[in-house]
Design a protein around this motif. Structure first.
Motif, PDB file in Angstrom:
ATOM      1  N   LEU A  50      14.629 -17.139   2.898  1.00  0.00           N
ATOM      2  CA  LEU A  50      15.077 -17.659   4.189  1.00  0.00           C
ATOM      3  C   LEU A  50      14.202 -17.179   5.336  1.00  0.00           C
ATOM      4  O   LEU A  50      14.446 -17.521   6.491  1.00  0.00           O
ATOM      5  CB  LEU A  50      16.534 -17.246   4.440  1.00  0.00           C
ATOM      6  N   GLY A  51      13.202 -16.367   5.012  1.00  0.00           N
ATOM      7  CA  GLY A  51      12.321 -15.852   6.039  1.00  0.00           C
ATOM      8  C   GLY A  51      12.836 -14.599   6.718  1.00  0.00           C
ATOM      9  O   GLY A  51      12.264 -14.154   7.717  1.00  0.00           O
ATOM     10  N   GLN A  52      13.903 -14.008   6.193  1.00  0.00           N
ATOM     11  CA  GLN A  52      14.437 -12.771   6.757  1.00  0.00           C
ATOM     12  C   GLN A  52      13.646 -11.582   6.218  1.00  0.00           C
ATOM     13  O   GLN A  52      13.433 -11.476   5.021  1.00  0.00           O
ATOM     14  CB  GLN A  52      15.917 -12.615   6.390  1.00  0.00           C
ATOM     15  N   ARG A  53      13.249 -10.699   7.111  1.00  0.00           N
ATOM     16  CA  ARG A  53      12.460  -9.540   6.675  1.00  0.00           C
ATOM     17  C   ARG A  53      13.352  -8.551   5.933  1.00  0.00           C
ATOM     18  O   ARG A  53      14.389  -8.121   6.432  1.00  0.00           O
ATOM     19  CB  ARG A  53      11.792  -8.846   7.856  1.00  0.00           C
ATOM     20  N   VAL A  54      12.916  -8.196   4.727  1.00  0.00           N
ATOM     21  CA  VAL A  54      13.634  -7.245   3.891  1.00  0.00           C
ATOM     22  C   VAL A  54      12.955  -5.882   3.938  1.00  0.00           C
ATOM     23  O   VAL A  54      13.627  -4.847   4.043  1.00  0.00           O
ATOM     24  CB  VAL A  54      13.705  -7.761   2.436  1.00  0.00           C
ATOM     25  N   TYR A  55      11.625  -5.887   3.851  1.00  0.00           N
ATOM     26  CA  TYR A  55      10.857  -4.645   3.872  1.00  0.00           C
ATOM     27  C   TYR A  55       9.608  -4.834   4.720  1.00  0.00           C
ATOM     28  O   TYR A  55       9.208  -5.956   5.053  1.00  0.00           O
ATOM     29  CB  TYR A  55      10.431  -4.236   2.458  1.00  0.00           C
ATOM     30  N   PHE A  56       8.983  -3.708   5.019  1.00  0.00           N
ATOM     31  CA  PHE A  56       7.709  -3.697   5.728  1.00  0.00           C
ATOM     32  C   PHE A  56       6.800  -2.719   5.003  1.00  0.00           C
ATOM     33  O   PHE A  56       7.225  -1.595   4.684  1.00  0.00           O
ATOM     34  CB  PHE A  56       7.905  -3.264   7.185  1.00  0.00           C
ATOM     35  N   ALA A  57       5.585  -3.130   4.689  1.00  0.00           N
ATOM     36  CA  ALA A  57       4.674  -2.297   3.899  1.00  0.00           C
ATOM     37  C   ALA A  57       3.454  -1.914   4.733  1.00  0.00           C
ATOM     38  O   ALA A  57       2.886  -2.749   5.443  1.00  0.00           O
ATOM     39  CB  ALA A  57       4.237  -3.035   2.643  1.00  0.00           C
ATOM     40  N   VAL A  58       3.052  -0.649   4.617  1.00  0.00           N
ATOM     41  CA  VAL A  58       1.909  -0.123   5.368  1.00  0.00           C
ATOM     42  C   VAL A  58       0.995   0.646   4.427  1.00  0.00           C
ATOM     43  O   VAL A  58       1.444   1.532   3.693  1.00  0.00           O
ATOM     44  CB  VAL A  58       2.363   0.806   6.513  1.00  0.00           C
ATOM     45  N   GLU A  59      -0.284   0.291   4.440  1.00  0.00           N
ATOM     46  CA  GLU A  59      -1.267   1.030   3.652  1.00  0.00           C
ATOM     47  C   GLU A  59      -1.609   2.341   4.342  1.00  0.00           C
ATOM     48  O   GLU A  59      -1.756   2.399   5.567  1.00  0.00           O
ATOM     49  CB  GLU A  59      -2.538   0.194   3.483  1.00  0.00           C
ATOM     50  N   GLU A  60      -1.734   3.390   3.556  1.00  0.00           N
ATOM     51  CA  GLU A  60      -2.114   4.702   4.083  1.00  0.00           C
ATOM     52  C   GLU A  60      -3.464   5.073   3.492  1.00  0.00           C
ATOM     53  O   GLU A  60      -3.585   5.278   2.290  1.00  0.00           O
ATOM     54  CB  GLU A  60      -1.055   5.737   3.717  1.00  0.00           C
ATOM     55  N   ASN A  61      -4.470   5.143   4.346  1.00  0.00           N
ATOM     56  CA  ASN A  61      -5.821   5.401   3.874  1.00  0.00           C
ATOM     57  C   ASN A  61      -6.657   5.926   5.020  1.00  0.00           C
ATOM     58  O   ASN A  61      -6.292   5.769   6.193  1.00  0.00           O
ATOM     59  CB  ASN A  61      -6.446   4.121   3.308  1.00  0.00           C
ATOM     60  N   ASP A  62      -7.800   6.525   4.726  1.00  0.00           N
ATOM     61  CA  ASP A  62      -8.684   6.982   5.795  1.00  0.00           C
ATOM     62  C   ASP A  62      -9.805   5.975   6.003  1.00  0.00           C
ATOM     63  O   ASP A  62     -10.121   5.160   5.130  1.00  0.00           O
ATOM     64  CB  ASP A  62      -9.259   8.365   5.479  1.00  0.00           C
ATOM     65  N   CYS A  63     -10.415   6.036   7.168  1.00  0.00           N
ATOM     66  CA  CYS A  63     -11.432   5.072   7.582  1.00  0.00           C
ATOM     67  C   CYS A  63     -12.614   5.035   6.611  1.00  0.00           C
ATOM     68  O   CYS A  63     -13.099   3.969   6.245  1.00  0.00           O
ATOM     69  CB  CYS A  63     -11.896   5.405   8.993  1.00  0.00           C
ATOM     70  N   CYS A  64     -13.076   6.197   6.196  1.00  0.00           N
ATOM     71  CA  CYS A  64     -14.249   6.272   5.321  1.00  0.00           C
ATOM     72  C   CYS A  64     -13.975   5.600   3.981  1.00  0.00           C
ATOM     73  O   CYS A  64     -14.789   4.819   3.488  1.00  0.00           O
ATOM     74  CB  CYS A  64     -14.647   7.726   5.124  1.00  0.00           C
ATOM     75  N   THR A  65     -12.820   5.885   3.389  1.00  0.00           N
ATOM     76  CA  THR A  65     -12.473   5.302   2.090  1.00  0.00           C
ATOM     77  C   THR A  65     -12.365   3.792   2.174  1.00  0.00           C
ATOM     78  O   THR A  65     -12.871   3.067   1.310  1.00  0.00           O
ATOM     79  CB  THR A  65     -11.148   5.894   1.582  1.00  0.00           C
ATOM     80  N   ARG A  66     -11.714   3.291   3.227  1.00  0.00           N
ATOM     81  CA  ARG A  66     -11.529   1.845   3.380  1.00  0.00           C
ATOM     82  C   ARG A  66     -12.853   1.113   3.433  1.00  0.00           C
ATOM     83  O   ARG A  66     -13.039   0.077   2.800  1.00  0.00           O
ATOM     84  CB  ARG A  66     -10.720   1.546   4.647  1.00  0.00           C
ATOM     85  N   ASN A  67     -13.774   1.618   4.232  1.00  0.00           N
ATOM     86  CA  ASN A  67     -15.008   0.880   4.490  1.00  0.00           C
ATOM     87  C   ASN A  67     -16.125   1.179   3.497  1.00  0.00           C
ATOM     88  O   ASN A  67     -17.067   0.414   3.391  1.00  0.00           O
ATOM     89  CB  ASN A  67     -15.476   1.164   5.921  1.00  0.00           C
TER      90      ASN A  67
END
Length: 233
Positions: A50-67
């Protein structure tokens, strides 16, 4: 979406999953990443049909690792309920995910509540198909995930089928939804859908959610016929 009464043997915070047979995962567009190409921590809204938000997800990482490591990077993904409580934690170590290196394939651990493993998703070696195995907390195989031979999308969805261990019965699917030419070309914000039986074990539903985040981040590999950029975030 109000929380239903918790059933027996249900980790706290997963009550929502007992009432639904479909999850929609919407990645948020990061303006800095669009303008500069600088990789930022991914964020997602997880909704019901129905488009209702159930959860919210956030990645946890450092800048160097990501790039430095891009889609191959290790990460911790924290899934929060609407009250901001962490209910699921996904952890993926660094691995290449290449069919040329069968000893270094991708895997993700699903914890609920955080710190308590309830299942795993392991990439399987295959020369031309993206394949994964969904396991319970005892590392016993439960379901298989099988993707298409040519993982390519233009104006259509990409489906990864969830099957029984013998791959004879279809249980559900994980789909990467086509979002239009402009969004696909200029952003890496994707939309996904997960379908599963309503009466499926709630822990396995949570592990299937983890499978979605693992599948869409498997690195490019010649054995997979060149996974397109839109699938590799």
């Amino acid at each position: 979406m109000p929380a239903p009464p918790p059933p027996l043997d249900c980790p706290p915070g997963l009550e929502y999953l007992t009432q639904i047979d479909q999850i929609l995962v919407h990645q948020q567009v990061e303006l800095l990443e669009v303008l500069t190409g600088f990789e930022t921590n991914n964020k997602y809204e997880i909704k019901n049909s129905l488009g209702q938000r159930v959860y919210f997800a956030v990645e946890e990482n450092d800048c160097c690792t990501r790039n430095c490591f891009g889609p191959s990077r290790p990460f911790t993904l924290r899934i929060l309920d609407n009250l901001g409580r962490e209910v699921i934690t996904l952890q993926r170590p660094l691995a290449c995910g290449s069919c040329c290196c069968p000893c270094c394939l991708q895997e993700i651990e699903v914890q609920a509540p955080p710190g308590i493993p309830i299942g795993y998703v392991a990439q399987n070696w295959h020369p031309c198909l993206p394949k994964f195995t969904i396991q319970n907390e005892k590392r016993e195989d439960v379901l298989k995930v099988v993707g298409p031979c040519v993982v390519c999308s233009c104006c259509s969805d990409i489906d990864f089928e969830i099957k029984s261990l013998d791959e004879e019965s279809l249980v559900g699917k994980i789909s990467k939804h086509w979002t239009g030419f402009l969004r696909e070309a200029f952003t890496d914000a994707d939309n996904f859908g997960i379908q599963f039986p309503l009466d499926l074990d709630v822990k396995i539903k949570a592990v299937m959610l983890g499978a979605c985040f693992l599948i869409v981040s498997v690195p490019t590999d010649p054995g997979y016929r060149g996974l397109p950029r839109i699938l590799l975030k």
